[in-house]
Write an enzyme that holds these catalytic residues in place. Structure first.
Site, short mmCIF file in Angstrom:
data_model
loop_
_atom_site.label_atom_id
_atom_site.label_comp_id
_atom_site.label_asym_id
_atom_site.label_seq_id
_atom_site.Cartn_x
_atom_site.Cartn_y
_atom_site.Cartn_z
N ILE A 1 -9.54 9.50 -2.42
CA ILE A 1 -9.78 9.27 -0.99
C ILE A 1 -9.06 10.38 -0.23
O ILE A 1 -7.86 10.62 -0.47
CB ILE A 1 -9.17 7.89 -0.56
CG1 ILE A 1 -9.53 6.76 -1.56
CG2 ILE A 1 -9.57 7.54 0.87
CD1 ILE A 1 -10.99 6.47 -1.72
N TYR B 1 3.28 9.19 -11.70
CA TYR B 1 2.55 8.38 -10.71
C TYR B 1 1.66 7.32 -11.37
O TYR B 1 1.67 6.16 -10.95
CB TYR B 1 1.71 9.34 -9.86
CG TYR B 1 0.73 8.69 -8.90
CD1 TYR B 1 1.16 8.20 -7.67
CD2 TYR B 1 -0.63 8.62 -9.20
CE1 TYR B 1 0.26 7.64 -6.76
CE2 TYR B 1 -1.54 8.06 -8.30
CZ TYR B 1 -1.09 7.58 -7.09
OH TYR B 1 -1.98 7.02 -6.20
N LYS C 1 0.96 2.97 -10.84
CA LYS C 1 -0.29 2.32 -10.43
C LYS C 1 -0.73 1.30 -11.48
O LYS C 1 -1.24 0.23 -11.14
CB LYS C 1 -1.36 3.39 -10.20
CG LYS C 1 -1.04 4.29 -9.01
CD LYS C 1 -1.16 3.51 -7.71
CE LYS C 1 -0.15 3.85 -6.67
NZ LYS C 1 -0.31 3.13 -5.41
N ASN D 1 0.80 -1.23 0.00
CA ASN D 1 0.00 0.00 0.00
C ASN D 1 0.84 1.28 0.00
O ASN D 1 0.39 2.30 -0.52
CB ASN D 1 -0.92 -0.03 1.24
CG ASN D 1 -1.54 1.31 1.53
OD1 ASN D 1 -2.44 1.77 0.82
ND2 ASN D 1 -1.03 2.00 2.56
N SER E 1 -6.13 5.41 -11.13
CA SER E 1 -5.09 5.97 -12.00
C SER E 1 -4.33 4.90 -12.78
O SER E 1 -3.50 5.23 -13.63
CB SER E 1 -4.10 6.81 -11.19
OG SER E 1 -4.77 7.88 -10.59
#
Ligand SMILES: NC(=O)C1=CN([C@@H]2O[C@H](COP(=O)(O)OP(=O)(O)OC[C@H]3O[C@@H](n4cnc5c(N)ncnc54)[C@H](OP(=O)(O)O)[C@@H]3O)[C@@H](O)[C@H]2O)C=CC1
Ligand SMILES: C[C@H](O)[C@@H]1OC(=O)[C@H](O)[C@@H]1O
Length: 256
Positions: free
Chosen positions: A192, A159, A163, A93, A148
């Protein structure tokens, strides 16, 4: 309890999504290893989570280490085995998203993002999988990927590939590890509200825009992701592997 007698390692569990997932795993009976960076306030936050978990009768330990370091996975596994004797679930995570434009992306920001989110994760997943294989009773690996992985972001060009990479890693590992009874899946959160986007969403216009794009009418909270992680970790998902679970309040499908 869905995770009774299982040892769960969660990276990036000092804050945000990982913290909520660690708390819920412990509530569901798991012995939890709280991964964190080992720098800044991560250690303090991890210890406060251990106290929270102990307060309701759960068991947890912490292990600090840079997610970008290829040795951190071995360290997490060793910590789990030392404290609890096994590893049954590994949740990758830990991650960063330093928003930045593409044309002037500094090399060090790109490389730090890819090393933290993807390269270190590869070796951590490998370390957990080898431990599970040696134990001989299967296991579950979950990557916290993202919406993403499926769509782009102009300020996230460094980024989003990480992912997508995690999502793809889980698909390939599902094949590589299926023969050992090790299931590999990813969770794809939408937006989130956590520290990762606190600064970005301090822009009220952006906050209102992201909220308005979400059919359920609100941004997600870390606890919204904890349940799906517990499900994929549990034997309720015993025939689920190579799957990805979007948990985004409907954001992805909202074209118009
Ligand atoms: N929030 C969102 O909208 C979304 C988040 N995600 C993904 O969810 C994951 C968790 O994000 P979120 O909870 O929002 O973020 P937070 O910033 O709230 O938490 C990040 C966690 O990762 C840890 N971490 C960061 N860098 C490192 C490092 N170099 N080594 C070890 N641990 C590190 C932090 O530990 P420490 O406290 O020690 O710094 C912290 O526990 C990330 O992978 C993110 O990409 C996916 C989709 C949406
Ligand atoms: C950090 C972003 O707000 C968040 O992270 C993701 O993976 C998605 O792009 C979200 O918007």
């Amino acid at each position: 309890m869905l995770l009774a007698d299982k040892t769960v390692i969660i990276t990036g569990a000092s804050r945000g999504i990982g913290r909520a997932a660690a708390r819920e795993c412990a509530r569901q009976g798991a012995r939890v290893v709280i991964g964190h960076s080992g720098s800044g306030q991560g250690t303090e936050a991890a210890y406060s989570l251990i106290e929270e978990i102990k307060a309701f009768g759960g068991q947890a330990v912490e292990v600090g280490g840079d997610a970008a370091d290829p040795d951190t996975g071995d360290k997490l596994v060793a910590g789990a085995v030392k404290a609890f004797g096994s590893v049954d679930v590994f949740v990758n995570n830990a991650g960063i998203c330093p928003f930045h434009s593409f044309l002037d992306m500094p090399r060090e920001v790109y490389l730090k993002t890819v090393n933290t989110n993807l390269n270190g994760a590869y070796f951590a997943v490998q370390a957990a999988a080898n431990q599970m294989k040696n134990q001989g009773r299967g296991g579950a690996i979950i990557a916290v990927s993202s919406i993403s992985a499926l769509v782009g972001g102009g300020m996230q060009t460094h980024y989003t590939p990480t992912k997508a990479g995690l999502h793809s890693l889980m698909q390939s590992c599902a094949i590589a590890l299926g023969p050992y009874g090790i299931r590999c899946n990813s969770v794809l959160p939408g937006t989130i509200a956590t520290d990762i986007n606190k600064e970005d969403l301090a822009d009220e216009e952006k906050l209102a825009y992201m909220t308005s794009r979400t059919p359920l009418g609100r941004l997600g909270e870390p606890d919204d992701i904890a349940g799906p992680i517990v499900f994929l970790a549990s034997d309720m998902a015993r025939y689920v592997t190579g799957a990805s679970l979007l948990v985004d309040g409907g954001l992805y499908v909202n074209l118009q």
